[in-house]
Design an enzyme around this catalytic site. Structure first.
Site, PDB file in Angstrom:
ATOM      1  N   CYS A  90       0.873  -1.174   0.000  1.00 23.59           N
ATOM      2  CA  CYS A  90       0.000   0.000   0.000  1.00 23.59           C
ATOM      3  C   CYS A  90       0.911   1.225   0.000  1.00 23.59           C
ATOM      4  O   CYS A  90       1.596   1.469   0.997  1.00 23.59           O
ATOM      5  CB  CYS A  90      -0.898  -0.021   1.229  1.00 23.59           C
ATOM      6  SG  CYS A  90      -2.003   1.384   1.278  1.00 23.59           S
ATOM      7  N   CYS A 241      -4.051   6.450  -5.234  1.00 24.01           N
ATOM      8  CA  CYS A 241      -3.678   5.041  -5.091  1.00 24.01           C
ATOM      9  C   CYS A 241      -2.275   4.796  -5.670  1.00 24.01           C
ATOM     10  O   CYS A 241      -2.093   4.725  -6.895  1.00 24.01           O
ATOM     11  CB  CYS A 241      -4.687   4.111  -5.756  1.00 24.01           C
ATOM     12  SG  CYS A 241      -4.409   2.384  -5.308  1.00 24.01           S
TER      13      CYS A 241
HETATM   14  O1  PYC Z   1      -1.942   3.732  -2.231  1.00 21.11           O
HETATM   15  O2  PYC Z   1      -1.371   1.709  -2.840  1.00 21.11           O
HETATM   16  C1  PYC Z   1      -2.171   2.500  -2.363  1.00 21.11           C
HETATM   17  C2  PYC Z   1      -3.459   1.986  -1.869  1.00 21.11           C
HETATM   18  C3  PYC Z   1      -3.938   0.712  -1.990  1.00 21.11           C
HETATM   19  C4  PYC Z   1      -5.200   0.689  -1.390  1.00 21.11           C
HETATM   20  C5  PYC Z   1      -5.459   1.947  -0.917  1.00 21.11           C
HETATM   21  N1  PYC Z   1      -4.385   2.722  -1.224  1.00 21.11           N
END
Ligand code: PYC
Length: 315
Positions: A90, A241
């Site tokens: 993450c 993300c």
């Molecule tokens: O930033 O890799 C990320 C992530 C995965 C799920 C929520 N954030």
């Protein structure tokens, strides 16, 4: 009898929450992050749920269990989890961990190795307050795969960025990526998420694709692209993300659209941004993703023995 307590530090990374467990977490024994995650999954699912789910957390909360490293050259080992399961890697959470270590005075500016269940990553605590994460190798495994959903046929790419992603371009999904449409976008991406396993579309070795990512034109002048990312527990990512940005950059590089060292700015559905770049490998790329996290709370969770929701409200 004393009530078990858990010390946590909360932050958000470009809008997405991270709750770092700094004391009171379960004893997982010695081992790598992958080995300890197995123990955590088998024996401490109630702890995962207590930290992330209501009444102590909420559906979008991502937990990060801070552990001593297996290799003393690393600064820490981390296991990430959310409202329904464990994550592989993450990036927003790693940025939150970096900011938390800086806040605690446990990490100085500069580069530090962090062990995760899917491999070691490097954090760079920068003087401007941002944290850059050199992520695990990221790569595309399938291109332009069609999936039949209740909204019709949608084609996308399958890529690994530390988690498995199905990435869909605007030409394919035709959705307006607006924060006012989060309910509709959740419904649309959930339909893809459910259709993928039914149609045998998986990551390597049958791994479930549990993140769906839609792309569209950015709304801010400085960004290259905007996204909406559906996470495994049916929540959307408030940040762009980082593992999803890694998967996206792997696809761009595979298409010859992102060269080594060039900057990619990925905007989230809330308009926040990660800045990324890649270094090519024979299979894909090593991505670096940078953003900022802000500490929001330092708290002690109480897991009362007689509390009916000691293990959170499970769905
Ligand atoms: O930033 O890799 C990320 C992530 C995965 C799920 C929520 N954030």
């Amino acid at each position: 009898m004393t009530t078990p307590t858990v010390r946590v530090i909360d932050s958000h990374t470009e809008g997405e929450p991270t709750r770092v467990v700094v004391a009171g977490g379960p004893e997982l024994g010695p081992g790598t992050a992958a080995q300890r995650r197995e123990v955590f999954l088998e024996q401490f699912d109630g702890f995962r749920s207590a930290v992330c789910n209501e009444p102590r957390g909420f559906d979008a909360m991502v937990g990060a269990l801070l552990l001593p490293p297996n290799d003393p050259r690393a600064i820490a080992q981390v296991i990430f989890f959310n409202n329904v399961a464990c994550l592989g890697m993450c990036v927003h959470g790693t940025i939150g961990v970096g900011e938390t270590l800086r806040h605690l005075g446990r990490a100085t500016s500069g580069r530090h190795r962090v062990e995760t269940p899917v491999g070691d990553v490097t954090i760079d605590l920068r003087a401007d307050g941002s944290v850059a994460v050199e992520n695990v190798e990221s790569y595309r495994t399938r291109r332009d795969v069609a999936v039949e959903t209740r909204f019709g046929k949608v084609a996308g790419d399958v890529a690994w960025g530390g988690n498995w992603f199905f990435l869909v371009s605007h030409e394919q999904h035709r959705q307006e990526l607006l924060a006012s449409r989060i309910a509709e976008l959740t419904d649309f991406t959930w339909a893809i998420r459910e259709a993928l396993p039914r149609q045998g579309i998986t990551g390597t070795d049958g791994a479930e694709i549990d993140h769906i990512e839609l792309f569209g034109p950015p709304l801010t002048a400085h960004a290259d692209s905007r996204n909406f990312v559906l996470c495994p527990g049916r929540e959307y990512d408030r940040s762009p993300c980082g593992t999803g940005t890694s998967a996206k950059m792997a696809c761009l590089a595979a298409d010859g659209k992102l060269r080594d060292g060039a900057t990619w700015r990925q905007e989230s559905i809330l308009g926040t941004c990660f800045t990324g770049s890649v270094r090519a490998t024979p299979r894909g790329v090593i991505p670096t993703v940078a953003g900022r996290a802000w500490i929001t709370a330092e708290s002690t969770l109480r897991l009362g023995e007689d509390d009916p929701f000691r293990e959170g409200i499970r769905k």
